[in-house]
Design a protein around this motif. Sequence first.
Motif, PDB file in Angstrom:
ATOM      1  N   UNK A  31      -8.482   0.761  -2.705  1.00  0.00           N
ATOM      2  CA  UNK A  31      -7.466  -0.033  -1.956  1.00  0.00           C
ATOM      3  C   UNK A  31      -6.416  -0.229  -3.074  1.00  0.00           C
ATOM      4  N   UNK A  32      -5.180  -0.228  -2.739  1.00  0.00           N
ATOM      5  CA  UNK A  32      -3.982  -0.120  -3.391  1.00  0.00           C
ATOM      6  C   UNK A  32      -2.984  -1.300  -2.671  1.00  0.00           C
ATOM      7  N   UNK A  49       7.385  -0.459   6.926  1.00  0.00           N
ATOM      8  CA  UNK A  49       6.129  -0.005   7.734  1.00  0.00           C
ATOM      9  C   UNK A  49       6.003   1.204   8.268  1.00  0.00           C
ATOM     10  N   UNK A  50       7.115   2.239   8.412  1.00  0.00           N
ATOM     11  CA  UNK A  50       6.908   3.415   8.867  1.00  0.00           C
ATOM     12  C   UNK A  50       6.518   4.318   7.635  1.00  0.00           C
ATOM     13  N   UNK A  51       6.331   3.866   6.486  1.00  0.00           N
ATOM     14  CA  UNK A  51       5.835   4.559   5.446  1.00  0.00           C
ATOM     15  C   UNK A  51       4.580   4.532   5.172  1.00  0.00           C
ATOM     16  N   UNK A  52       3.660   3.782   6.031  1.00  0.00           N
ATOM     17  CA  UNK A  52       2.398   3.722   6.120  1.00  0.00           C
ATOM     18  C   UNK A  52       1.563   3.862   7.207  1.00  0.00           C
ATOM     19  N   UNK A  55      -3.403   2.072  10.070  1.00  0.00           N
ATOM     20  CA  UNK A  55      -4.480   1.370   9.654  1.00  0.00           C
ATOM     21  C   UNK A  55      -4.449   0.548   8.354  1.00  0.00           C
ATOM     22  N   UNK A  56      -3.270   0.587   7.812  1.00  0.00           N
ATOM     23  CA  UNK A  56      -3.116  -0.319   6.516  1.00  0.00           C
ATOM     24  C   UNK A  56      -3.043  -1.853   6.986  1.00  0.00           C
ATOM     25  N   UNK A  57      -3.589  -2.593   6.185  1.00  0.00           N
ATOM     26  CA  UNK A  57      -3.261  -3.964   6.512  1.00  0.00           C
ATOM     27  C   UNK A  57      -2.108  -4.507   6.024  1.00  0.00           C
ATOM     28  N   UNK A  58      -1.112  -5.357   6.640  1.00  0.00           N
ATOM     29  CA  UNK A  58       0.167  -6.085   6.161  1.00  0.00           C
ATOM     30  C   UNK A  58       0.047  -7.430   6.553  1.00  0.00           C
ATOM     31  N   UNK A  59       0.070  -8.321   5.151  1.00  0.00           N
ATOM     32  CA  UNK A  59       0.389  -9.638   5.281  1.00  0.00           C
ATOM     33  C   UNK A  59       1.924  -9.876   5.292  1.00  0.00           C
ATOM     34  N   UNK A  70       8.292 -11.403   2.582  1.00  0.00           N
ATOM     35  CA  UNK A  70       7.552 -10.315   1.670  1.00  0.00           C
ATOM     36  C   UNK A  70       6.453  -9.837   2.593  1.00  0.00           C
ATOM     37  N   UNK A  71       6.138  -8.549   2.353  1.00  0.00           N
ATOM     38  CA  UNK A  71       5.024  -7.797   2.774  1.00  0.00           C
ATOM     39  C   UNK A  71       4.093  -7.320   1.801  1.00  0.00           C
ATOM     40  N   UNK A  72       2.757  -7.525   1.970  1.00  0.00           N
ATOM     41  CA  UNK A  72       1.837  -7.324   1.378  1.00  0.00           C
ATOM     42  C   UNK A  72       1.077  -6.276   2.096  1.00  0.00           C
ATOM     43  N   UNK A  73       1.040  -5.080   1.657  1.00  0.00           N
ATOM     44  CA  UNK A  73       0.439  -3.878   2.348  1.00  0.00           C
ATOM     45  C   UNK A  73      -0.648  -3.267   1.542  1.00  0.00           C
ATOM     46  N   UNK A  74      -1.791  -3.188   2.078  1.00  0.00           N
ATOM     47  CA  UNK A  74      -3.028  -2.537   1.353  1.00  0.00           C
ATOM     48  C   UNK A  74      -3.443  -1.296   1.982  1.00  0.00           C
ATOM     49  N   UNK A  75      -3.570  -0.429   1.379  1.00  0.00           N
ATOM     50  CA  UNK A  75      -3.824   0.898   1.836  1.00  0.00           C
ATOM     51  C   UNK A  75      -4.940   1.668   0.906  1.00  0.00           C
TER      52      UNK A  75
END
Length: 85
Positions: A31-32, A49-52, A55-59, A70-75
């Motif tokens: 997970x990054x 968000x279009x680049x992820x 199923x990625x999580x986004x806070x 702020x967007x914290x996206x984990x993939x």
Amino acid sequence: ENGPSGEELKGDEQLSKIRASLNAAYNWPCDYMFKFILPNQPEAIDEVLSHFPAFSTCKRRESSGGKYISLTITEMVDGPDRIFT
């Protein structure tokens, strides 16, 4: 001759150093976490968000004044090259 410019070579060297640092710090796949701070505008958020994958999580967290978000996206990523794309 149409070889790479000095600027392109310098950029390639920087990417190689970053790639090596990432490989030393992470065990792939893993997970990054990606972090973005941008204007709190739907079109700006949608662009990021279009680049992820879906199923990625986004806070999301708005600034105190609501002007920024702020967007914290984990993939789950297979390696450092996914981080650059």
